[in-house]
Enzyme design. Structure first.
Site, PDB file in Angstrom:
ATOM      1  CG  ASP A   1      35.621 -18.559 -67.007  1.00 33.30           C
ATOM      2  OD1 ASP A   1      36.640 -18.146 -66.410  1.00 33.30           O
ATOM      3  OD2 ASP A   1      35.589 -18.716 -68.244  1.00 33.30           O
TER       4      ASP A   1
ATOM      5  CG  ASP B   1      39.059 -20.375 -67.925  1.00 31.12           C
ATOM      6  OD1 ASP B   1      38.063 -20.333 -68.660  1.00 31.12           O
ATOM      7  OD2 ASP B   1      39.432 -19.396 -67.243  1.00 31.12           O
TER       8      ASP B   1
ATOM      9  CG  ASP C   1      35.237 -21.924 -71.003  1.00 28.82           C
ATOM     10  OD1 ASP C   1      34.016 -22.197 -71.011  1.00 28.82           O
ATOM     11  OD2 ASP C   1      35.723 -20.937 -71.586  1.00 28.82           O
TER      12      ASP C   1
HETATM   13  P1  UTP Z   1      38.836 -15.779 -69.544  1.00 25.58           P
HETATM   14  O1  UTP Z   1      37.858 -15.020 -70.358  1.00 25.58           O
HETATM   15  O2  UTP Z   1      38.317 -16.905 -68.737  1.00 25.58           O
HETATM   16  O3  UTP Z   1      39.600 -14.705 -68.644  1.00 25.58           O
HETATM   17  O4  UTP Z   1      39.929 -16.292 -70.537  1.00 25.58           O
HETATM   18  P2  UTP Z   1      40.362 -14.879 -67.273  1.00 25.58           P
HETATM   19  O5  UTP Z   1      41.670 -14.230 -67.452  1.00 25.58           O
HETATM   20  O6  UTP Z   1      40.354 -16.297 -66.811  1.00 25.58           O
HETATM   21  O7  UTP Z   1      39.563 -13.966 -66.295  1.00 25.58           O
HETATM   22  P3  UTP Z   1      38.151 -14.242 -65.572  1.00 25.58           P
HETATM   23  O8  UTP Z   1      37.679 -15.614 -65.954  1.00 25.58           O
HETATM   24  O9  UTP Z   1      37.256 -13.167 -66.074  1.00 25.58           O
HETATM   25  O10 UTP Z   1      38.425 -14.115 -64.136  1.00 25.58           O
HETATM   26  C1  UTP Z   1      41.106 -16.964 -70.110  1.00 25.58           C
HETATM   27  C2  UTP Z   1      42.117 -16.982 -71.194  1.00 25.58           C
HETATM   28  O11 UTP Z   1      41.706 -17.833 -72.232  1.00 25.58           O
HETATM   29  C3  UTP Z   1      41.893 -17.235 -73.477  1.00 25.58           C
HETATM   30  C4  UTP Z   1      41.959 -15.750 -73.258  1.00 25.58           C
HETATM   31  O12 UTP Z   1      42.966 -15.204 -74.051  1.00 25.58           O
HETATM   32  C5  UTP Z   1      42.302 -15.612 -71.803  1.00 25.58           C
HETATM   33  O13 UTP Z   1      43.647 -15.273 -71.718  1.00 25.58           O
HETATM   34  N1  UTP Z   1      40.749 -17.550 -74.360  1.00 25.58           N
HETATM   35  C6  UTP Z   1      39.486 -17.425 -73.896  1.00 25.58           C
HETATM   36  C7  UTP Z   1      40.980 -17.933 -75.633  1.00 25.58           C
HETATM   37  O14 UTP Z   1      42.142 -18.049 -76.042  1.00 25.58           O
HETATM   38  N2  UTP Z   1      39.931 -18.203 -76.473  1.00 25.58           N
HETATM   39  C8  UTP Z   1      38.657 -18.086 -76.052  1.00 25.58           C
HETATM   40  O15 UTP Z   1      37.730 -18.332 -76.831  1.00 25.58           O
HETATM   41  C9  UTP Z   1      38.432 -17.688 -74.727  1.00 25.58           C
HETATM   42 MN    MN Z   2      38.537 -17.472 -66.744  1.00 26.46          MN
END
Ligand code: UTP
Ligand code: MN
Length: 486
Positions: free
Chosen positions: A326, A328, A410
């Protein structure tokens, strides 16, 4: 009695105890290693557990920490040559080579008994040990994107995923920690002996590693991949909006595939309907250029509803990953309070522009007074947050027949006073975050969240306006985002 070389014994909490569930080491001057040769794996496991229960430290792998090598039906020469071949390479170690009779007498006595002539085989002169070392918390290590041990980390990650899908989170974390240690190594591992002394490698992880090193693949990983249940859980939880609980219920009801789900006529909620509809796209990695296109759209929308607001790409892309599941974003404004009410405006602008296939916004529910130290272990974020699926125009036209693709996006809004904590908490990786919180709690008696840092000893919040300050509060060396890929 042959004099024993003095050595530093690492306390078991920080070092490699070889097993996750042993008691604290009652006899710090004694570190046992049981030779599997001729003893057999199951007897070795049994004796190791027995020793652990009696408060002895038992190493899974031979290392320079080992003081007593226990074997059964082996001669001194046999043990020496086995250990020399096992630990070929570097370093020097000396230890007692003992018959199992010393071990059983010590277990019976409940403490290490004096070493007598009849217990002794002979002493090792020089044995070489591990070239690798690593501190035990992932937040103390630098982990870039380059991984020299993908065969090993893929195997461990798959077992972690499988454990998580079964709801066995503790086991999942153990595999994730083991994989993270291997990711941080500067070279490929070629022999399990090189791993001696590394933290977080429990017996189960080591068996998997040895299997991959010796046979090219892990039998357990292969069996997991072939398991119908694992396959079904993966497919069903691959639907946006479907968690493990829902997937398990469907599997119990005989639904194992997307087709069976569609034919079943099950009631799906709005998120799940969007997830099913865009299944292909949402399980396709998002590329960096696509993430940049999303960023431009989000920045335009934010600037138009609140000039001066700041948008930062977080998550894996901030760590330099070339793709993600995704995209963020963290949004804030330099003047505290101006960010209030921002999210609904941004969402309705994006909606009117036709960029949203799905969105669900949750309100900010974090209150320092209520949620801070009283709930130290909570890692649920309470920022105003929007989970969405973007309809992303394929600008380059390189993607094939489709003029657009669906992308998970997100959005998170944070007040500027919490921005540094939000930035650190949302940059990941997930294991890095988990380890930061564990470090804060266990080593510093502090509670870290994506909102704040609370010092239990001083009973007060520690302010920070940058990630560097938070690392400093935690007594950690600063690790930049590109080296948080644990
Ligand atoms: P992601 O699940 O998007 O992972 O969460 P990522 O590292 O970007 O990897 P991709 O997207 O699979 O490539 C990003 C960060 O946001 C935090 C998580 O700890 C993670 O480090 N997060 C995510 C939260 O703190 N709370 C949430 O509900 C979701
Ligand atoms: Mn992510």
């Amino acid at each position: 009695m042959i004099p024993l070389k003095r050595r530093k014994v690492v306390p078991s909490a920080a070092g490699n105890t070889g097993s996750e569930e042993t008691l604290p080491n009652k006899f710090p001057q004694v570190v046992l290693f049981l030779l599997e040769r001729k003893m057999g794996a199951s007897r070795r496991d049994f004796l190791s557990q027995l020793a652990g229960k009696k408060g002895f430290q038992v190493e899974e792998l031979f290392s320079e920490q080992v003081t007593h090598v226990i074997s059964e039906n082996n001669s001194g020469d046999e043990v020496t040559s086995w250990l020399e071949s096992e630990a070929a390479g570097r370093g020097r170690v000396s230890a007692h080579l003992l018959d199992v009779s010393w071990f059983t007498e010590s277990m019976r006595a409940g403490h290490p008994v004096q070493i007598l002539e009849r217990h002794q085989l002979q002493q090792i002169k020089e044995v070489e040990v591990s070239p690798f070392s690593a501190p035990s918390y992932a937040c103390q290590r630098r982990t870039g994107l380059e991984n020299h041990n993908t065969a090993l980390t893929d195997a461990l990650s798959l077992l972690a995923e499988s454990a998580e899908l079964r709801g066995e989170d503790g086991r999942g974390v153990a595999f994730r920690r083991a994989a993270a240690v291997l990711k941080a190594l500067p070279e490929p591992v070629t022999d399990a002996a090189q791993l001696a002394g590394l933290p977080c490698l429990g017996g189960h992880s080591l068996r998997v590693i040895k299997d991959v090193l010796e046979n090219g693949a892990s039998a357990e990983v292969r069996a997991t991949e072939r398991s119908e249940r694992f396959k079904a859980l993966k497919v069903l939880t691959g639907i946006f909006g479907v968690g493990v609980k829902t997937a398990e219920r469907w599997i119990r009801e005989g639904i194992h595939s997307l087709q069976q789900l569609q034919e079943s006529g099950r009631e799906l909620n709005r998120a799940q309907r969007a997830g099913l509809q865009h299944y292909e796209d949402l399980n396709q990695p998002v590329t960096r250029p696509q993430a940049d296109t999303v960023a431009a759209i989000v920045e335009e929308a934010v600037a138009s509803v609140l000039p001066g607001a700041q948008v930062t790409m977080i998550g894996g892309f901030r760590r330099g990953k070339p793709t993600g599941h995704d995209v963020d974003f963290l949004i804030t404004h330099a003047e505290e309070g101006r960010e209030v009410g921002l999210m609904p405006k941004v969402v309705s602008r994006l909606e009117s522009q036709g960029f949203l296939l799905y969105q669900k916004t949750t309100r900010n529910s974090y209150l320092e007074a209520e949620d801070g130290p009283a709930r130290p272990s909570s890692n649920m974020d309470r920022f105003e947050r929007c989970f969405s699926v973007f309809k992303l125009p394929d600008e380059a036209g390189a993607g094939g027949p489709n003029p657009w693709r669906a992308v998970r996006v997100d959005l998170v809004v944070s007040p500027i006073g919490q921005f540094a904590f939000a930035l650190l908490g949302w940059t990941g990786s997930k294991l890095f975050e988990r380890e930061l919180r564990r470090w804060a709690g266990h080593e510093k008696s502090m509670s870290l969240s994506s909102h704040a840092l609370f010092d239990n000893a001083q009973s007060r919040y520690l302010k920070a306006s940058s990630e560097e300050e938070i690392f400093a509060h935690l007594g950690l060396e600063y690790i930049p985002p590109s080296e948080r890929n644990a």
